[in-house]
Design a protein around this motif. Structure first.
Motif, PDB file in Angstrom:
ATOM      1  N   GLY A 292      12.717 -22.434   3.341  1.00 15.02           N
ATOM      2  CA  GLY A 292      13.540 -22.353   4.541  1.00 15.02           C
ATOM      3  C   GLY A 292      14.209 -21.017   4.706  1.00 15.02           C
ATOM      4  N   ASP A 293      14.427 -20.308   3.582  1.00 24.70           N
ATOM      5  CA  ASP A 293      15.056 -18.991   3.681  1.00 24.70           C
ATOM      6  C   ASP A 293      14.068 -17.930   4.150  1.00 24.70           C
ATOM      7  N   PHE A 294      12.777 -18.112   3.816  1.00 22.90           N
ATOM      8  CA  PHE A 294      11.750 -17.136   4.196  1.00 22.90           C
ATOM      9  C   PHE A 294      10.572 -17.882   4.828  1.00 22.90           C
ATOM     10  N   LYS A 295      10.003 -17.308   5.859  1.00 22.60           N
ATOM     11  CA  LYS A 295       8.778 -17.832   6.454  1.00 22.60           C
ATOM     12  C   LYS A 295       7.559 -17.022   6.004  1.00 22.60           C
ATOM     13  N   LYS A 296       7.801 -15.719   5.765  1.00 20.62           N
ATOM     14  CA  LYS A 296       6.710 -14.850   5.341  1.00 20.62           C
ATOM     15  C   LYS A 296       7.198 -13.972   4.196  1.00 20.62           C
ATOM     16  N   MET A 297       6.324 -13.769   3.219  1.00 22.28           N
ATOM     17  CA  MET A 297       6.669 -12.948   2.060  1.00 22.28           C
ATOM     18  C   MET A 297       5.512 -12.015   1.750  1.00 22.28           C
ATOM     19  N   THR A 298       5.818 -10.830   1.231  1.00 26.82           N
ATOM     20  CA  THR A 298       4.805  -9.842   0.855  1.00 26.82           C
ATOM     21  C   THR A 298       4.941  -9.531  -0.626  1.00 26.82           C
ATOM     22  N   PHE A 299       3.793  -9.474  -1.317  1.00 24.84           N
ATOM     23  CA  PHE A 299       3.774  -9.210  -2.752  1.00 24.84           C
ATOM     24  C   PHE A 299       2.850  -8.029  -3.035  1.00 24.84           C
ATOM     25  N   LYS A 300       3.279  -7.160  -3.931  1.00 26.63           N
ATOM     26  CA  LYS A 300       2.451  -6.037  -4.365  1.00 26.63           C
ATOM     27  C   LYS A 300       2.164  -6.192  -5.853  1.00 26.63           C
ATOM     28  N   MET A 301       0.869  -6.199  -6.206  1.00 26.61           N
ATOM     29  CA  MET A 301       0.464  -6.400  -7.596  1.00 26.61           C
ATOM     30  C   MET A 301       0.015  -5.075  -8.211  1.00 26.61           C
ATOM     31  N   SER A 302       0.414  -4.838  -9.450  1.00 29.69           N
ATOM     32  CA  SER A 302       0.078  -3.595 -10.155  1.00 29.69           C
ATOM     33  C   SER A 302      -1.142  -3.814 -11.046  1.00 29.69           C
ATOM     34  N   GLU A 303      -2.015  -2.808 -11.089  1.00 29.08           N
ATOM     35  CA  GLU A 303      -3.208  -2.894 -11.917  1.00 29.08           C
ATOM     36  C   GLU A 303      -2.845  -2.768 -13.389  1.00 29.08           C
ATOM     37  N   LYS A 304      -3.602  -3.500 -14.231  1.00 32.11           N
ATOM     38  CA  LYS A 304      -3.463  -3.355 -15.682  1.00 32.11           C
ATOM     39  C   LYS A 304      -4.159  -2.080 -16.111  1.00 32.11           C
ATOM     40  N   VAL A 305      -3.467  -1.235 -16.836  1.00 31.73           N
ATOM     41  CA  VAL A 305      -4.041   0.019 -17.316  1.00 31.73           C
ATOM     42  C   VAL A 305      -3.704   0.174 -18.785  1.00 31.73           C
ATOM     43  N   ASN A 306      -4.741   0.357 -19.602  1.00 31.77           N
ATOM     44  CA  ASN A 306      -4.537   0.604 -21.028  1.00 31.77           C
ATOM     45  C   ASN A 306      -5.023   1.993 -21.381  1.00 31.77           C
ATOM     46  N   LYS A 307      -4.278   2.729 -22.183  1.00 33.01           N
ATOM     47  CA  LYS A 307      -4.671   4.068 -22.596  1.00 33.01           C
ATOM     48  C   LYS A 307      -5.090   4.068 -24.050  1.00 33.01           C
ATOM     49  N   LEU A 308      -6.322   4.481 -24.279  1.00 31.88           N
ATOM     50  CA  LEU A 308      -6.861   4.587 -25.626  1.00 31.88           C
ATOM     51  C   LEU A 308      -7.444   5.978 -25.788  1.00 31.88           C
ATOM     52  N   ASN A 309      -6.802   6.791 -26.611  1.00 31.65           N
ATOM     53  CA  ASN A 309      -7.293   8.149 -26.848  1.00 31.65           C
ATOM     54  C   ASN A 309      -7.491   8.898 -25.540  1.00 31.65           C
ATOM     55  N   GLU A 310      -6.499   8.768 -24.672  1.00 30.77           N
ATOM     56  CA  GLU A 310      -6.486   9.480 -23.395  1.00 30.77           C
ATOM     57  C   GLU A 310      -7.564   8.993 -22.427  1.00 30.77           C
ATOM     58  N   VAL A 311      -8.200   7.849 -22.733  1.00 34.32           N
ATOM     59  CA  VAL A 311      -9.209   7.296 -21.824  1.00 34.32           C
ATOM     60  C   VAL A 311      -8.600   6.109 -21.091  1.00 34.32           C
ATOM     61  N   VAL A 312      -8.639   6.110 -19.767  1.00 34.31           N
ATOM     62  CA  VAL A 312      -8.057   5.032 -18.982  1.00 34.31           C
ATOM     63  C   VAL A 312      -9.101   3.948 -18.771  1.00 34.31           C
ATOM     64  N   VAL A 313      -8.759   2.700 -19.120  1.00 31.61           N
ATOM     65  CA  VAL A 313      -9.672   1.571 -18.958  1.00 31.61           C
ATOM     66  C   VAL A 313      -9.116   0.661 -17.886  1.00 31.61           C
ATOM     67  N   ASN A 314      -9.850   0.451 -16.823  1.00 28.75           N
ATOM     68  CA  ASN A 314      -9.418  -0.402 -15.722  1.00 28.75           C
ATOM     69  C   ASN A 314     -10.232  -1.683 -15.746  1.00 28.75           C
ATOM     70  N   ALA A 315      -9.596  -2.845 -15.656  1.00 32.17           N
ATOM     71  CA  ALA A 315     -10.276  -4.117 -15.821  1.00 32.17           C
ATOM     72  C   ALA A 315     -11.052  -4.567 -14.587  1.00 32.17           C
ATOM     73  N   ASN A 316     -10.920  -3.884 -13.453  1.00 24.75           N
ATOM     74  CA  ASN A 316     -11.654  -4.273 -12.267  1.00 24.75           C
ATOM     75  C   ASN A 316     -13.150  -4.103 -12.465  1.00 24.75           C
ATOM     76  N   LYS A 317     -13.929  -5.104 -12.057  1.00 19.39           N
ATOM     77  CA  LYS A 317     -15.372  -5.003 -12.183  1.00 19.39           C
ATOM     78  C   LYS A 317     -15.937  -4.135 -11.062  1.00 19.39           C
ATOM     79  N   PRO A 318     -16.920  -3.303 -11.357  1.00 23.49           N
ATOM     80  CA  PRO A 318     -17.559  -2.507 -10.308  1.00 23.49           C
ATOM     81  C   PRO A 318     -18.513  -3.372  -9.500  1.00 23.49           C
TER      82      PRO A 318
END
Length: 794
Positions: A92-118
């Motif tokens: 009742g307080d809100f009818k519409k809401m917006t959410f922003k999601m952050s990508e998971k990023v892991n750093k291993l030996n300066e290499v960035v690994v992104n979990a999104n599938k190509p």
């Protein structure tokens, strides 16, 4: 006063009622860069109870209704490759809401690994097209997805792998080997939005049947969660020369340990086939125009249940019923001319054919979990039975150049056939992890029986019998298989996988009329080997090898002659042998945008269907033989462009050299050819609701069986419109320029023949679909182990 009090009370009641049940919340989910996120799992929680599941649509939106006002709820958002998001709100307080999601990023030996599938992934034994990350998942079906899957060619509703040939289709690792209208209707019943990925397996592992030279297409459906129900209705209207209508409905239910999945489909309509064979004899030219209108009347339904007895053990059953009643009318006109060009005579013919197919497939299955990481024992028991009745009659009359009938040249023929096919299959498949090794082993046994009762009659002048004979032919086949494979990550950069399949085959064909028995028994090994080397996160090399077998269809071995016309008949060959092939591939993947492949194939005793003309009698005999050995070496390049949220493109280049060495060059000469294939598929996001697709391909001259095929190309234009969360609308324009089919020509038995045929490939298709219930859930399909044998029944 009473009226005012009554109205006040009623108004207050309406307000209270509205506050109790009429509240809703709408949400929109994006990335940090404000790109809409599709397929985000959103859980609505109150206290500790999960009330509902939904998934965000292609615009990143979701809705929850019927919330109690001023109640505290919790939302939990989850998506692969992104950090979980957890928040609370008061209805009742809100009818519409917006959410922003952050990508998971892991750093291993300066290499960035992104979990999104190509969009495309190269694995050690297959190429994976991640459909859920593609615009191809919008407002279509499985057939539409396969048409834009790299390396796949879809023509006249048949599927093949470029440079290889016809392909086996699987759903969730289970072979689905029906063909023709049955296969098309089934694939049309799978919404594209329910498909997670398509695996193009050009060198299949040992766990799969060794049958088939080209490879496997494995359609992976999205997984399901508990406590849901969903339903869908689909209507497809296709306009070629004539209209065709397809209707489909599905209902899925899962509660606690019980699951129920069902679908019904109907297809009715007709298409036009135009054939123009031209046979050049030494003294005459035979030029024919044949027009056939083929009617389809197809109904099928599938019912599947699963029950989870415990956390480790589950059982299931499935039934698939199919009823098909196609028929056709055809008219032929054959001009027979002397080589000087003067018309000698004319043959006019009329034909009619109808058939009925009734089939039932039953499956019982059970799964026992051995632990994590997919370790399990799977048991499948399948039984399949089909009845196929076919009737064809044909009459023709010969006329002189002035169009006057020539006496004693009438022809009337009729063919009646009954075919009963049964198959029973038993399969055990075990997946285990032993230390660093992934182990897979199992056993399969399949037994098939194909019974034919055929009769052929021909008369002249309707009363003078030319011939009247019949035959009963039975063919039995038993195949026992053992398979084993193991794989391991030898290091962080090197993966290795090897397998071996042993198949023992016993066949027996008996012609009761001819009192002849045909037997063939053989024991064969089918090894597979794969390895991959990961140079770094962007560069991966892999090598694969596999041996395959291509068995002839059961009907192709029936020695009975069936007359199509006075000068054309088909006859089976009981002495057909299986064909064996060796496949080798070397693959390279760069940054997942570029995939290169160098491949070669060596095949012995290839089976080909050939219409053999005879100079003296002018008779054409259509039969199948082990005609030739074939070798192919080719190169494929696939480039994927997905740099923005409004454009997605795939470019494919395939070039190969093919050499065919005939066993009898007096019948068909040797062939050598260089072939180039180019394709382009572009998906454009015009707005949040509208997407369009432009695709095309070009095929240079190639060899198809024993025929040379002229160049051809194709242009398709599609539009997909998402009306709302429940309604989808799509318009598909296929083969717009009517250039998809090329001409065929060959020299057979010293006689030149060519075919200029057209099979109604240009079409306009309108699809309307409606979904309701828990729309984020799609049923996991289980298929029949013995589908491979079912394909060979006809």
């Amino acid at each position: 006063m009473k009226i005012i009090t009554y109205l006040s009370a009623l108004f207050s009641l309406l307000l209270v009622s509205n506050s109790l049940i009429a509240q809703s919340i709408e949400g929109r989910i994006t990335t940090i860069k404000d790109k809409e996120l599709e397929y985000v799992t959103v859980k609505l929680i109150r206290d500790t109870t999960i009330l509902q599941y939904v998934a965000s649509d292609q615009n990143g939106k979701f809705t929850f209704k019927n919330l109690i006002e001023k109640s505290t709820y919790r939302l939990k958002l989850q998506h692969t490759g992104f950090e979980d998001l957890d928040t609370t709100f008061i209805s009742g307080d809100f009818k519409k809401m917006t959410f922003k999601m952050s990508e998971k990023v892991n750093k291993l030996n300066e290499v960035v690994v992104n979990a999104n599938k190509p969009l495309l992934e190269r694995k050690v034994d297959r190429l994976v097209f991640n459909v859920q990350n593609s615009m191809a998942s919008l407002s279509g079906d499985a057939m539409d997805v396969l048409k834009v899957t790299p390396l796949v060619m879809a023509e006249n509703e048949s599927l093949s792998i470029i440079g290889k040939g016809s392909v086996t289709v699987m759903v969730n690792d289970k072979i689905l080997r029906i063909s023709g209208d049955d296969l098309t209707s089934y694939l049309r019943s799978i919404p594209s939005g329910s498909i997670e990925s398509v695996e193009v397996i050009t060198v299949p592992p040992s766990k799969y049947s060794a049958s088939g030279n080209a490879g496997i297409l494995n359609i992976k459906l999205k997984k399901i969660v508990n406590d849901f129900w969903s339903a869908s209705i689909r209507s497809i209207y296709t306009q070629t020369t004539y209209p065709t209508i397809n209707l489909g409905a599905g209902f899925n239910y899962k509660k606690n340990r019980f699951s129920l999945y069902s679908s019904l489909n109907m297809t009715e309509g007709s298409v036009l086939f135009t054939e123009k064979p031209h046979v050049t004899y030494s003294t005459q030219d035979w030029e024919t125009l044949s027009k056939k209108r083929s009617f389809t009347k197809l109904y099928n339904g599938r019912l599947q249940t699963e029950y989870k007895i415990s956390e480790k053990f589950s059982i299931g059953a499935q039934a698939f019923l199919n009823s098909s009643k196609p028929h056709s009318n055809d008219k032929t006109l054959t001009n027979i001319s002397q080589r000087t060009g003067l018309l000698d005579s004319i043959i006019k013919g009329n034909g009619y054919q109808n058939s009925t197919t009734q089939s039932l497939a039953l499956n019982f299955n059970s799964t026992y979990s051995l632990g994590k990481d997919g370790q399990e024992i799977i048991l499948d028991i399948d039984h399949y039975r089909s009845n196929y009745d076919n009737f064809r009659d044909f009459n023709s009359e010969t006329f002189d150049p002035s169009d006057s009938p020539i006496l004693n040249n009438e022809w009337y023929s009729g063919n009646v056939g009954q075919n009963v096919f049964t198959n029973t299959s038993f399969n055990i498949d075990v997946e285990q992890k032993i230390k660093k090794f992934d182990i897979n082993y199992g056993v399969n046994f399949s037994t098939s029986l194909n019974k034919n009762e055929l009769q052929s009659v021909a008369t002249s002048g309707r009363i003078d019998t030319i011939f009247n004979y019949s035959d009963e032919f039975e063919f039995r086949e038993n195949i026992g298989s053992l398979f084993f494979s193991f794989g391991s990550a030898i290091s962080k950069k090197i993966d290795f996988k090897a397998g071996l399949r042993l198949e023992n085959t016993n066949t027996e064909g008996v012609s009761n009329t001819l009192a002849t028995k045909y037997e063939n028994n053989y024991l064969k090994l089918f090894p597979t080997l794969y390895t991959s080397y990961k140079m770094n996160d962007k560069n991966v090399f892999s090598i694969g090898y596999g041996r395959r077998i291509d068995r002839p269809a059961f009907m192709a071995m029936n020695p009975f002659a069936r007359y199509i016309s006075k000068y054309y008949y088909t006859v089976g060959n009981p002495y057909l042998l299986p064909s064996f092939s060796h496949n080798i591939e070397i693959n390279y993947s760069n940054n997942r945008d570029l995939n290169l492949s160098l491949y070669t194939n060596f095949a012995k005793e290839q089976i080909a269907q050939t219409a053999i003309p005879f100079e003296n009698s002018k008779m054409v005999v259509d039969t199948m033989q082990n005609f030739y050995d074939m070798s192919t070496i080719g190169f494929t390049a696939i480039y994927t462009l997905q740099k923005s949220n409004w454009l997605e493109s795939n470019f494919v280049f395939n070039g190969y050299h093919r050499s065919i060495k005939q066993y009898d060059t007096n019948i068909v000469p040797d062939y050598k050819v260089n072939v180039v294939y180019l394709s382009m598929d572009n998906n454009f996001k015009i707005s949040k609701k509208l997407n369009t697709q432009l695709s095309s391909f070009y095929y240079s001259p190639q060899i198809t069986g024993i025929f040379r095929r002229s160049p051809r190309f194709n242009v398709n234009l599609n539009f997909r419109y998402k009306i709302n969360d429940q309604w989808d609308l799509a318009l598909f324009a296929n083969d717009i320029l009517k250039t998809q089919q090329g001409k065929l020509n060959a020299i057979v038995n010293g006689v030149q023949q060519s075919y200029d045929n057209y099979y109604d490939s240009r079409s306009l298709r309108l699809t309307v679909s409606y979904r309701f219930g828990s729309m984020n859930i799609n049923a996991r399909q289980r298929n029949f182990i013995n589908e491979k044998e079912k394909q060979r029944a006809y």
